[in-house]
Design a protein around this motif. Structure first.
Motif, PDB file in Angstrom:
ATOM      1  N   UNK A 128     -16.270  10.347   9.098  1.00  0.00           N
ATOM      2  CA  UNK A 128     -16.479   9.024   8.523  1.00  0.00           C
ATOM      3  C   UNK A 128     -15.331   8.109   8.902  1.00  0.00           C
ATOM      4  N   UNK A 129     -15.652   6.881   9.234  1.00  0.00           N
ATOM      5  CA  UNK A 129     -14.661   5.852   9.563  1.00  0.00           C
ATOM      6  C   UNK A 129     -14.943   4.678   8.634  1.00  0.00           C
ATOM      7  N   UNK A 130     -14.015   4.412   7.731  1.00  0.00           N
ATOM      8  CA  UNK A 130     -14.207   3.357   6.745  1.00  0.00           C
ATOM      9  C   UNK A 130     -13.087   2.343   6.879  1.00  0.00           C
ATOM     10  N   UNK A 131     -13.472   1.097   6.965  1.00  0.00           N
ATOM     11  CA  UNK A 131     -12.521  -0.007   7.063  1.00  0.00           C
ATOM     12  C   UNK A 131     -12.779  -0.930   5.886  1.00  0.00           C
ATOM     13  N   UNK A 132     -11.746  -1.164   5.067  1.00  0.00           N
ATOM     14  CA  UNK A 132     -11.881  -2.005   3.883  1.00  0.00           C
ATOM     15  C   UNK A 132     -10.669  -2.917   3.755  1.00  0.00           C
ATOM     16  N   UNK A 133     -10.770  -3.839   2.842  1.00  0.00           N
ATOM     17  CA  UNK A 133      -9.600  -4.620   2.455  1.00  0.00           C
ATOM     18  C   UNK A 133      -8.860  -3.802   1.406  1.00  0.00           C
ATOM     19  N   UNK A 134      -7.581  -3.557   1.632  1.00  0.00           N
ATOM     20  CA  UNK A 134      -6.776  -2.794   0.685  1.00  0.00           C
ATOM     21  C   UNK A 134      -6.417  -3.667  -0.514  1.00  0.00           C
ATOM     22  N   UNK A 135      -6.205  -4.924  -0.273  1.00  0.00           N
ATOM     23  CA  UNK A 135      -6.006  -5.946  -1.294  1.00  0.00           C
ATOM     24  C   UNK A 135      -6.297  -7.277  -0.623  1.00  0.00           C
ATOM     25  N   UNK A 136      -5.888  -8.371  -1.197  1.00  0.00           N
ATOM     26  CA  UNK A 136      -6.252  -9.667  -0.629  1.00  0.00           C
ATOM     27  C   UNK A 136      -5.618  -9.937   0.730  1.00  0.00           C
ATOM     28  N   UNK A 137      -4.557  -9.195   1.077  1.00  0.00           N
ATOM     29  CA  UNK A 137      -3.881  -9.492   2.337  1.00  0.00           C
ATOM     30  C   UNK A 137      -3.759  -8.307   3.287  1.00  0.00           C
ATOM     31  N   UNK A 138      -4.282  -7.157   2.942  1.00  0.00           N
ATOM     32  CA  UNK A 138      -4.133  -5.972   3.786  1.00  0.00           C
ATOM     33  C   UNK A 138      -5.486  -5.347   4.107  1.00  0.00           C
TER      34      UNK A 138
END
Length: 146
Positions: A128-138
């Motif tokens: 699985x390859x998941x790309x998300x926003x870690x917070x508002x800037x990362x």
């Protein structure tokens, strides 16, 4: 005589070029494709063998502060997108486009402004390859396998 001078000048030019220091070009940066392929090739059982530097090539076109780590079941990187990369949603879309073009066999089953998900392999041996926003800037990239 003239040929000898031309040959001597050519040898001198080549020798001088060999002695001059090489400069780094933007093309010398790690390739997102090479980094992604190295990470995916290590999955699912070899993710712990990856180093923090293995994932920096994925982030580098978008940010310079990638912090990556490996564990037995996953490899993850978090970074802050450059201001010129647009919003974090734009950078997220850019990384997703890199994943899609570098790993054409991956299935892209989720495409939203805050989350991109791809997978490779069968259910029994899936990466699985998941790309998300870690917070508002990362942004956060997680590659995991089973």
């Amino acid at each position: 005589m003239n040929k000898t001078r031309i040959l001597a000048a050519a040898i001198a030019a080549v020798s001088l070029g060999a002695l001059l220091p090489c400069s780094a070009n933007a093309d010398d940066a790690p390739s997102p494709c090479a980094s992604l392929k190295r990470i995916v090739a290590a999955a699912p059982d070899g993710l712990a063998s990856l180093t923090p530097d293995d994932g920096k090539g994925v982030a580098q076109p978008y940010g310079d502060d990638a912090q990556c780590s490996a564990s037995r079941g996953s490899y993850q990187c978090t970074w802050t997108p450059h201001h010129d990369a647009g919003s974090s949603a734009d950078a997220l879309q850019g990384v997703a486009a890199d994943i899609a073009s570098c790993l054409p066999d991956a299935t892209h089953d989720q495409n939203s402004p805050g989350r991109q998900h791809f997978y490779l392999g069968t259910r029994a041996k899936r990466t699985d390859i998941t790309l998300t926003r870690a917070d508002s800037s990362k942004l956060r990239l997680v590659v995991s396998g089973k």
